[in-house]
Design a protein around this motif. Structure first.
Motif, PDB file in Angstrom:
ATOM      1  N   LEU A 151       0.850  -1.191   0.000  1.00 45.11           N
ATOM      2  CA  LEU A 151       0.000   0.000   0.000  1.00 45.11           C
ATOM      3  C   LEU A 151       0.882   1.236   0.000  1.00 45.11           C
ATOM      4  N   SER A 152       0.514   2.236  -0.796  1.00 48.46           N
ATOM      5  CA  SER A 152       1.308   3.458  -0.875  1.00 48.46           C
ATOM      6  C   SER A 152       0.397   4.645  -1.135  1.00 48.46           C
ATOM      7  N   THR A 153       0.754   5.754  -0.522  1.00 46.68           N
ATOM      8  CA  THR A 153       0.117   7.030  -0.835  1.00 46.68           C
ATOM      9  C   THR A 153       1.084   7.982  -1.526  1.00 46.68           C
ATOM     10  N   ALA A 154       2.314   7.517  -1.791  1.00 42.30           N
ATOM     11  CA  ALA A 154       3.317   8.343  -2.450  1.00 42.30           C
ATOM     12  C   ALA A 154       3.491   8.007  -3.920  1.00 42.30           C
ATOM     13  N   HIS A 155       2.926   6.897  -4.382  1.00 43.13           N
ATOM     14  CA  HIS A 155       3.060   6.483  -5.772  1.00 43.13           C
ATOM     15  C   HIS A 155       1.722   6.667  -6.485  1.00 43.13           C
ATOM     16  N   LYS A 156       1.793   7.226  -7.681  1.00 43.76           N
ATOM     17  CA  LYS A 156       0.578   7.528  -8.442  1.00 43.76           C
ATOM     18  C   LYS A 156       0.587   6.920  -9.839  1.00 43.76           C
ATOM     19  N   ALA A 157       1.540   6.057 -10.158  1.00 43.68           N
ATOM     20  CA  ALA A 157       1.626   5.478 -11.500  1.00 43.68           C
ATOM     21  C   ALA A 157       2.035   4.015 -11.390  1.00 43.68           C
ATOM     22  N   PRO A 158       1.537   3.151 -12.281  1.00 50.61           N
ATOM     23  CA  PRO A 158       1.867   1.708 -12.243  1.00 50.61           C
ATOM     24  C   PRO A 158       3.204   1.412 -12.923  1.00 50.61           C
ATOM     25  N   LYS A 159       4.296   1.846 -12.317  1.00 46.38           N
ATOM     26  CA  LYS A 159       5.613   1.636 -12.905  1.00 46.38           C
ATOM     27  C   LYS A 159       6.157   0.268 -12.511  1.00 46.38           C
ATOM     28  N   VAL A 160       6.770  -0.424 -13.479  1.00 45.18           N
ATOM     29  CA  VAL A 160       7.347  -1.749 -13.273  1.00 45.18           C
ATOM     30  C   VAL A 160       8.775  -1.731 -13.801  1.00 45.18           C
ATOM     31  N   ASP A 161       9.689  -2.336 -13.029  1.00 42.23           N
ATOM     32  CA  ASP A 161      11.087  -2.374 -13.434  1.00 42.23           C
ATOM     33  C   ASP A 161      11.275  -3.301 -14.633  1.00 42.23           C
ATOM     34  N   ASN A 162      12.259  -2.991 -15.470  1.00 42.50           N
ATOM     35  CA  ASN A 162      12.523  -3.790 -16.663  1.00 42.50           C
ATOM     36  C   ASN A 162      13.479  -4.944 -16.415  1.00 42.50           C
ATOM     37  N   GLY A 163      13.824  -5.226 -15.164  1.00 43.45           N
ATOM     38  CA  GLY A 163      14.739  -6.308 -14.852  1.00 43.45           C
ATOM     39  C   GLY A 163      14.115  -7.679 -15.047  1.00 43.45           C
ATOM     40  N   ASP A 164      14.884  -8.698 -14.655  1.00 37.72           N
ATOM     41  CA  ASP A 164      14.410 -10.068 -14.826  1.00 37.72           C
ATOM     42  C   ASP A 164      13.212 -10.380 -13.936  1.00 37.72           C
ATOM     43  N   GLU A 165      13.193  -9.808 -12.730  1.00 42.44           N
ATOM     44  CA  GLU A 165      12.097 -10.092 -11.798  1.00 42.44           C
ATOM     45  C   GLU A 165      10.879  -9.210 -12.029  1.00 42.44           C
ATOM     46  N   ARG A 166      11.004  -8.151 -12.816  1.00 37.88           N
ATOM     47  CA  ARG A 166       9.890  -7.254 -13.157  1.00 37.88           C
ATOM     48  C   ARG A 166       9.140  -6.772 -11.910  1.00 37.88           C
ATOM     49  N   LYS A 167       9.899  -6.280 -10.954  1.00 38.89           N
ATOM     50  CA  LYS A 167       9.295  -5.800  -9.716  1.00 38.89           C
ATOM     51  C   LYS A 167       8.690  -4.414  -9.926  1.00 38.89           C
ATOM     52  N   PRO A 168       7.559  -4.140  -9.308  1.00 35.82           N
ATOM     53  CA  PRO A 168       7.008  -2.779  -9.364  1.00 35.82           C
ATOM     54  C   PRO A 168       7.910  -1.784  -8.646  1.00 35.82           C
ATOM     55  N   GLN A 169       7.809  -0.532  -9.038  1.00 35.83           N
ATOM     56  CA  GLN A 169       8.624   0.511  -8.436  1.00 35.83           C
ATOM     57  C   GLN A 169       8.315   0.683  -6.959  1.00 35.83           C
ATOM     58  N   MET A 170       7.081   0.406  -6.561  1.00 33.18           N
ATOM     59  CA  MET A 170       6.719   0.490  -5.147  1.00 33.18           C
ATOM     60  C   MET A 170       7.529  -0.494  -4.309  1.00 33.18           C
ATOM     61  N   ILE A 171       7.735  -1.701  -4.809  1.00 40.40           N
ATOM     62  CA  ILE A 171       8.494  -2.707  -4.066  1.00 40.40           C
ATOM     63  C   ILE A 171       9.973  -2.332  -4.021  1.00 40.40           C
ATOM     64  N   LEU A 172      10.505  -1.780  -5.101  1.00 39.94           N
ATOM     65  CA  LEU A 172      11.905  -1.357  -5.104  1.00 39.94           C
ATOM     66  C   LEU A 172      12.153  -0.245  -4.092  1.00 39.94           C
TER      67      LEU A 172
END
Length: 562
Positions: A399-420
């Motif tokens: 859960l986040s109130t600081a992120h407003k876009a569905p960004k996903v990392d381009n790495g092998d694990e394809r983690k969302p920016q929120m998790i990073l």
């Protein structure tokens, strides 16, 4: 014009038709579904229709069909909106509904101007937290206890108390936490520095008599479980916040101080290495792990009413003086009501959330049929949730109130920016505990206030090192064990005044021995050609009178008297 004439002819034909034909037409219309809902309520209404209603049947049927279509359109649920389990929140898969807010400005991260003006040495950095007022309070209460319980008690001085703290710091540097104090003063296993600063008997006396409040007021225990050290803890906690400005990201988590003695608020946490001890809520800077605000968990209050939403209340208390920061928490603290309360104070929340929360939709909590490394986002105006499947059968919810876009990392694990972003700041409190445990001042104690006091010394030494490195970034910059060097220099500076008072000649000799050891450790001069040899011969020695390099062939051994 042609359409108008055709309509008049059609009305004339319908007027000339028999009632039977009109009934058959009505029956065909009923089979075709072109009727209003009022016509199906009672069959007698169809028999009592007059010729005026028959003449305008086409226009009424068109209106009724349009009304039914509009009604069905509103009744069908929107497939792009997910309803929460409690039917109170509507989540959208796109971030178009998310609001955009500008982060408020925060003070420049790092030591405050008050701290920078007083930072000149490791000892001065440590004195910002354990100041003269705290030292005098401990000395006063310890002397009261010593005079009350012992006839041979000699008054404790502030200089002697600082030497006692310095010996604790040095014992932590030497990794002697589990070593008996008698071995630290032993002839074979001990270290001369301990014996020169203080006798073992005096160290044991101070360790047994150390008090932080007036023991003659036992009624305070009923009103405050932390009364034996509460005044000292509050004053020290205030100085933690006064000396440093935390960065944009902060972390809130729990700590456990190992203690197995008698304590009313002792906790059992099987996931921690110590298992039993005193729980502390901590707020730390995400980048430097600076301990900004600490709170001791004392369990159920004396009045008998148990606190509800403990995690939410703890975060709100720890972040009461902050504004414009992103608070990182784990699933024990994270909740949507907490995010809404932090939003009122212009703070943001980022953390893992449990899937049993009623505010979440089932679309994000269920992972049946989902592929690994897949992500699903949900947005409201102020909230954002991501469901990430790192492997089959596992669901990670953030859960986040600081992120407003569905960004996903381009790495092998394809983690969302929120998790990073969460991974960058989630381990600040754990790193603080690990660093304090490496060179800890903790000794075996039967009284829980002593365990808290040792923890205060560890936190103060760690924060002092953070401040000193921020003001003097070039100090031992190329070395990887900066904190050990800082603690060693701090401990020596604290005990040296007491060493000079007890044995001035010993202190001078130790200082000279340390200088000689430093000179011996310095790189020697380069070897040269022997002064008397005609052939090439490297000499490693030199003559004491003339200083010329000499090899062994041209040197003689003489006694001291000759």
């Amino acid at each position: 014009m042609l359409k108008k004439i055709g309509r008049e002819e059609q009305q004339a034909i319908q007027a000339s038709e028999s009632p039977e034909d009109s009934e058959s037409d009505n029956s065909e219309n009923e089979l075709a579904g072109e009727f209003s809902p009022d016509d199906t309520d009672d069959s007698t209404k169809e028999d009592s229709s007059d010729s005026e209603e028959k003449g305008s049947s086409d226009s009424e049927e068109e209106k009724s069909s349009d009304a039914v279509a509009v009604q069905q359109k509103h009744e069908e649920p929107d497939a792009t909106v997910w309803t929460s389990k409690d039917k109170k929140l509507m989540w959208h898969p796109t971030h178009e509904v998310a609001g955009h807010y500008a982060h408020p400005r925060i003070p420049t991260p790092g030591p405050t101007l008050y701290a920078c003006a007083r930072l000149t040495s490791p000892e001065s950095a440590f004195a910002l937290f354990i100041d003269d007022e705290i030292v005098e309070q401990i000395v006063e209460m310890t002397n009261l206890q010593g005079l009350r319980t012992s006839n041979r008690w000699s008054l404790l001085t502030p200089q002697e108390l600082r030497a006692y703290i310095g010996l604790l710091l040095l014992a932590g540097v030497y990794r002697s936490r589990h070593e008996a104090t008698s071995s630290l003063w032993g002839e074979k296993t001990g270290r001369p520095l301990f014996a020169n600063a203080m006798s073992h008997r005096r160290f044991a006396e101070i360790n047994g008599m150390l008090r932080f409040h007036n023991v003659q007021k036992p009624k305070q225990h009923h009103a405050n479980k932390l009364s034996p050290i509460s005044e000292l803890w509050s004053r020290w906690n205030f100085r933690l916040q006064k000396m440093y400005n935390v960065g944009r990201d902060v972390c809130v988590d729990e700590q456990l101080i190992a203690f197995r003695g008698r304590c009313n608020f002792k906790q059992y946490m099987p996931s921690k290495p110590a298992k039993y001890g005193i729980k502390i809520w901590a707020l730390c800077d995400a980048q430097t792990s600076y301990a900004y605000h600490l709170e001791v968990y004392t369990g159920k209050p004396p009045n008998g009413t148990r606190e509800t939403n403990v995690g939410m209340c703890v975060v709100l208390r720890l972040t009461d003086s902050l504004e414009g920061h992103t608070v990182t928490t784990d699933n024990f603290f994270t909740s949507i009501p907490l995010a809404q309360e932090l939003k009122k104070k212009r703070n943001y929340l980022l953390g893992t959330i449990r899937k049993n929360k009623p505010e979440l939709p089932s679309k994000l909590t269920k992972i049946t049929g989902r592929k690994p490394l897949s992500s699903i986002f949900g947005f409201t105006r102020d909230l954002a949730v991501v469901s990430y499947v790192p492997k089959k059968g596992k669901n990670v919810l953030l859960l986040s109130t600081a992120h407003k876009a569905p960004k996903v990392d381009n790495g092998d694990e394809r983690k969302p920016q929120m998790i990073l972003d969460y991974n960058k700041s989630k381990g600040a409190v754990d790193h603080l505990g690990q660093a304090c445990g490496t060179y800890s001042t903790r000794r075996r104690a039967q009284r829980w206030p002593m365990s808290l006091f040792f923890h205060m010394l560890d936190i103060s030494a760690f924060n002092a090192c953070v401040l000193y490195k921020a003001v003097n970034p070039s100090w031992n910059a190329k070395k990887r064990y900066i904190r050990r060097l800082f603690l060693e220099e701090l401990g020596n500076s604290l005990i040296m005044p007491e060493v000079l008072r007890r044995k001035p000649e010993t202190a001078a000799g130790e200082k000279q021995a340390a200088e000689q050891q430093h000179e011996a450790a310095a790189p020697t001069t380069k070897r040269k050609q022997c002064h008397l040899c005609t052939e090439k011969r490297i000499a490693s020695n030199a003559c004491d009178k003339c200083g010329n390099p000499m090899c062994r062939k041209h040197m003689k051994n003489i006694c001291k008297n000759c």
